[in-house]
Design a protein around this motif. Structure first.
Motif, PDB file in Angstrom:
ATOM      1  N   ARG A  25       0.801  -0.990   0.211  1.00 36.15           N
ATOM      2  CA  ARG A  25      -0.457   0.195   0.087  1.00 36.15           C
ATOM      3  C   ARG A  25       0.976   0.997   0.066  1.00 36.15           C
ATOM      4  O   ARG A  25       0.571   2.266  -0.763  1.00 36.15           O
ATOM      5  CB  ARG A  25      -1.108   0.161   1.406  1.00 36.15           C
ATOM      6  N   GLU A  26       1.856   1.037   0.829  1.00 35.60           N
ATOM      7  CA  GLU A  26       2.416   2.483   0.957  1.00 35.60           C
ATOM      8  C   GLU A  26       3.857   2.623   0.250  1.00 35.60           C
ATOM      9  O   GLU A  26       4.940   3.607   0.233  1.00 35.60           O
ATOM     10  CB  GLU A  26       3.583   2.927   2.078  1.00 35.60           C
ATOM     11  N   HIS A  27       4.024   1.425  -0.836  1.00 38.28           N
ATOM     12  CA  HIS A  27       4.880   1.402  -1.476  1.00 38.28           C
ATOM     13  C   HIS A  27       6.510   1.566  -1.280  1.00 38.28           C
ATOM     14  O   HIS A  27       7.540   1.544  -1.327  1.00 38.28           O
ATOM     15  CB  HIS A  27       5.508   2.431  -2.668  1.00 38.28           C
ATOM     16  N   ASP A  28       6.715   0.535   0.173  1.00 40.86           N
ATOM     17  CA  ASP A  28       7.928   0.932   1.292  1.00 40.86           C
ATOM     18  C   ASP A  28       8.232  -0.969   0.764  1.00 40.86           C
ATOM     19  O   ASP A  28       7.304  -1.605   2.286  1.00 40.86           O
ATOM     20  CB  ASP A  28       6.701   1.342   2.450  1.00 40.86           C
ATOM     21  N   PRO A  29       9.010  -1.575   0.079  1.00 38.83           N
ATOM     22  CA  PRO A  29       9.620  -2.829   1.223  1.00 38.83           C
ATOM     23  C   PRO A  29       9.768  -2.778   1.619  1.00 38.83           C
ATOM     24  O   PRO A  29      10.448  -2.476   2.392  1.00 38.83           O
ATOM     25  CB  PRO A  29      10.793  -2.457  -0.552  1.00 38.83           C
ATOM     26  N   ARG A  30       9.624  -3.786   1.834  1.00 39.23           N
ATOM     27  CA  ARG A  30       9.918  -4.531   3.652  1.00 39.23           C
ATOM     28  C   ARG A  30      10.541  -6.553   3.365  1.00 39.23           C
ATOM     29  O   ARG A  30       9.979  -7.353   3.132  1.00 39.23           O
ATOM     30  CB  ARG A  30       8.802  -5.194   4.410  1.00 39.23           C
ATOM     31  N   TRP A  31      11.251  -6.652   4.333  1.00 39.00           N
ATOM     32  CA  TRP A  31      11.860  -7.827   4.571  1.00 39.00           C
ATOM     33  C   TRP A  31      11.392  -8.550   5.757  1.00 39.00           C
ATOM     34  O   TRP A  31      11.381  -7.953   6.574  1.00 39.00           O
ATOM     35  CB  TRP A  31      13.728  -7.959   4.028  1.00 39.00           C
TER      36      TRP A  31
END
Length: 766
Positions: A232-238
């Motif tokens: 949703r936030e275009h914030d990649p997460r690992w």
């Protein structure tokens, strides 16, 4: 807290790690067919060249598959897999090595027109291993019947074939294509020995996850929230799903791929790969991601692969770029090794994933990433860092065991997969037994064995179905292999602590582990904390440390040779008993209630009024804890300092001899302090310690209030265990009264007493 008793007779123990371990290993035995006739017709120089080519080829293959060459017997080679370190796939690696030896000898030209054919036998079983000699050329490293079995098996293998025993066939089922033969007679064995021939490796299938998900709702909600926010936030997460083998990591991933298909109405694309055990090509997981993306299946012909790659890339790249990338990607899917051509194909694959994420939310998941080669780890890090820099709606999920040492990026979120609750484990067992057609009543017997791990529950049910063993419920081979690999991932200190704890029995304390290993007090504390952090031990404040999985305890204990197991058990049994101090139980009921209500001032006033009755010891024959026994040289090395203070009442009626205790047993200053000195030093515990063996402790009785603090003039000499009852912590110079008849079932801990540097004469007098 327990009491330190100095024992001048105890000797130092051998250093850890132990020189030998009982281990389940896989033995490979390879021998040349017709070597006598071959050597007879060759010149000695040609024989020498032939032997060098043969041994170089065989040893090179064995080392690549992490086998240890134990000995060369004429033209035969014997190698061990899992002798010093196991990953749970020792049998698989041994069979793959045997198949590769046959293929390598077929390809390699020998001397003149000579061609070598070999037979290979692979057997799995328990041996005693000399860990110090578990290196190539270490003659006599392992001892056990499985070595003879491997040598016999190769005799029944046709030239160019690999023969397997039953245990090896079970361990490689689903990983190696096998063909069962008619059982063969073996001298000295009844009945005949079953034999399988290995045909070749197969791609492992995906696990079935058709049952309901039991538990894990909180973990599932946490991961879904993180994935949705990344998209949703275009914030990649690992996101790292961390848990031991059998904890249900793959099951949770399956539930995620099935349930999270859209975010805010946008369809989500999943690309999932699994790092297979010791793949031939280091970049195989990246190739698996590309296959998943393009819909390419194993076994598809070149034309089908070409068409599906074109269809997948047509919307992502311009036509000229697609034409240039297709040949490189086809080579990459065929041979995803560490060559420069394969790495170039992996770079294109990474670009394809990034382009896809720019068009559609993408989640990349890699299972068992702790098996991945460094090149694959670099691939994932580059994918994540580029997606972060571009602000793409991409998330990366990796599944691995707690001991995986790869450095994850700082934004990585760690989700730990713990054991199931008892109720949830019972539901899972009943479901598995019902689906397998087994009596549901077996769930009650299996429940204490599975330790909250869904994988262990499934393995036990499978073993019941396959072996129809409902009586012994033996530890399944799959669980034994996985748990053994967990042990081998530990360093020497943690492994030693875990094995020692497994032999003691019941909840264990750090003091008991130190005593069993012959270590200085407190040495095991860092290792115990590390084992708790790794999820192998659980800390119970009231009892000590317990094993997270019963199978872990069993395997850890069975690893030790019988002699060392007996030594650990004897040390635990030799320690003198000492009961646990229970402050609240020593208070009258109204005092304990007032203290729990927070009336500190009132409790202190009552303690002051009963000061005369505070310094006494109640004696009981109830359940006890054990005191710590340490070598005399350990105390001397620590300058006479002890970890626990023994506060002895003033001389007079409470003289140690009046209590029936030899004065050399009490760790006190030769000059006994007065009662006022005791209180001014802030002593919070009063402890009396029984002799190490020659003088029995006494039983004393006291009135409920023990008015005046006097001991009985004629104590009972019947053997009983001394139970120490301390004063309850309070303001300086004050203690609370204690009553002998209070309930001993309430535990309340107080601050640790201060360490006192005892005179140097203590060790000599002890």
């Amino acid at each position: 807290m327990t009491t330190t008793i100095v024992d001048a007779q105890r000797t130092a123990t051998p250093p850890w790690p132990v020189p030998e371990e009982r281990r389940t290993v896989t033995v490979l035995f390879a021998d040349i067919v017709g070597s006598t006739a071959l050597v007879d017709r060759l010149d000695p120089e040609d024989v020498r060249a032939l032997q060098r080519a043969y041994f170089d080829t065989v040893s090179g293959v064995l080392h690549r598959w992490q086998g240890v060459v134990e000995k060369y017997v004429g033209d035969a080679v014997m190698a061990l897999f899992g002798a010093r370190h196991s990953d749970g796939f020792d049998a698989y690696r041994a069979v793959r090595a045997g198949l590769e030896i046959q293929a390598a000898l077929d390809r390699r030209p020998m001397v003149g027109d000579s061609r070598l054919r070999v037979r290979v036998g692979v057997a799995t079983g328990e041996v005693v291993v000399d860990l110090r000699g578990a290196v190539s050329g270490g003659h006599g490293v392992a001892s056990g019947a499985v070595i003879t079995t491997a040598a016999r098996l190769q005799e029944y293998a046709p030239p160019g074939a690999v023969a397997l025993c039953a245990a090896t066939a079970r361990a490689t089922a689903g990983l190696i294509t096998q063909r069962q033969l008619t059982p063969v007679p073996v001298a000295g064995r009844v009945p005949p020995m079953p034999v399988w021939h290995a045909v070749g490796p197969v791609r492992p299938g995906t696990d079935r996850h058709d049952g309901p998900l039991i538990g894990r709702r909180r973990e599932l909600a946490t991961i879904r929230d993180q994935l949705s926010r990344a998209i949703r936030e275009h914030d990649p997460r690992w996101i790292s799903l961390v848990g031991p083998t059998g904890s249900g990591r793959s099951r949770l991933l399956h539930e995620l791929t099935r349930g999270l298909t859209t975010v805010d109405g946008m369809p989500v694309r999943w690309c999932v790969a699994t790092c297979q055990p010791y793949p031939d090509q280091v970049m195989a997981p990246a190739a698996e991601l590309l296959r998943d993306l393009a819909g390419v299946r194993h076994g598809d012909g070149p034309a089908v692969v070409h068409d599906r790659l074109v269809a997948a890339l047509a919307s992502l790249f311009p036509p000229e770029r697609v034409a240039a990338a297709i040949p490189a990607l086809q080579r990459f899917l065929t041979t995803p090794d560490g060559s420069s051509a394969a790495l170039a194909g992996a770079a294109i694959c990474r670009d394809v994933l990034l382009r896809l994420a720019a068009h559609q939310p993408l989640i990349v998941a890699v299972d068992d990433v702790d098996r991945a080669a460094p090149a694959m780890s670099r691939f994932l890090h580059a994918l994540f860092s580029t997606a972060t820099a571009r602000g793409l709606p991409l998330a990366l999920i990796t599944l691995h065991q707690p001991q995986w040492a790869d450095t994850r990026p700082s934004p990585a979120r760690r989700v730990t997969i713990g054991p199931l609750a008892t109720v949830q484990s019972g539901r899972l067992l009943r479901h598995l037994l019902t689906r397998a057609g087994q009596p549901v009543a077996l769930a009650d017997r299996l429940l204490p064995l599975v330790g909250g791990r869904p994988g262990h529950a499934a393995a036990y049910v499978r073993s019941i179905v396959d072996d129809d063993d409902r009586v012994t419920l033996a530890l399944p081979d799959a669980v034994r292999r996985a748990v053994g690999a967990e042990l081998d991932h530990l360093d020497g200190a943690r492994r030693a602590v875990l094995m020692a704890a497994a032999t003691i029995g019941g909840p264990v304390s750090g003091t008991a582990v130190d005593r069993a290993l012959g270590w200085a007090p407190g040495r095991s504390a860092p290792a115990l904390r590390g084992l708790v952090a790794a999820g192998l031990l659980l800390l119970r404040r009231a009892d000590g440390y317990v094993f997270a999985a019963p199978a872990l305890r069993q395997v850890a204990a069975e690893r030790l040779p019988r002699a060392l197991r007996a030594v650990f058990g004897r040390r635990a049994a030799e320690a003198p008993p000492l009961d646990t101090v229970r402050p609240d139980a020593a208070l009258p009921r109204d005092h304990a209630a007032a203290d729990r209500a927070g009336s500190g001032r009132a409790a202190a006033e009552r303690a002051g009024s009963d000061r005369a009755g505070s310094d006494w010891a109640a004696v009981s024959g109830s359940g006890v804890r054990r005191a710590e026994v340490v070598p005399l040289d350990v105390v001397r090395a620590r300058n006479g300092r002890l970890d626990v203070v023994l506060a002895v009442p003033p001389s007079g009626p409470t003289d140690p001899l009046r209590l029936g205790l030899p004065s050399s047993t009490l760790a006190t200053s030769p000059t006994a302090p007065t009662g006022g000195a005791n209180r001014s030093l802030g002593f919070r515990r009063l402890r009396a310690v029984a002799s190490a063996g020659d003088v029995p402790p006494t039983r004393a009785s006291a009135t409920p209030n023990n008015a005046g603090g006097h001991w009985p003039a004629a104590p009972d000499r019947s053997p009983a265990t001394i139970r120490a009852v301390p004063a309850v912590p309070g303001p300086a110079g004050r203690t609370a009264a204690a009553a002998a008849g209070a309930r001993p079932d309430v535990v309340r801990t107080g601050p640790r007493p201060p360490l006192i540097r005892w005179p140097t004469g203590l060790a000599a007098s002890a």
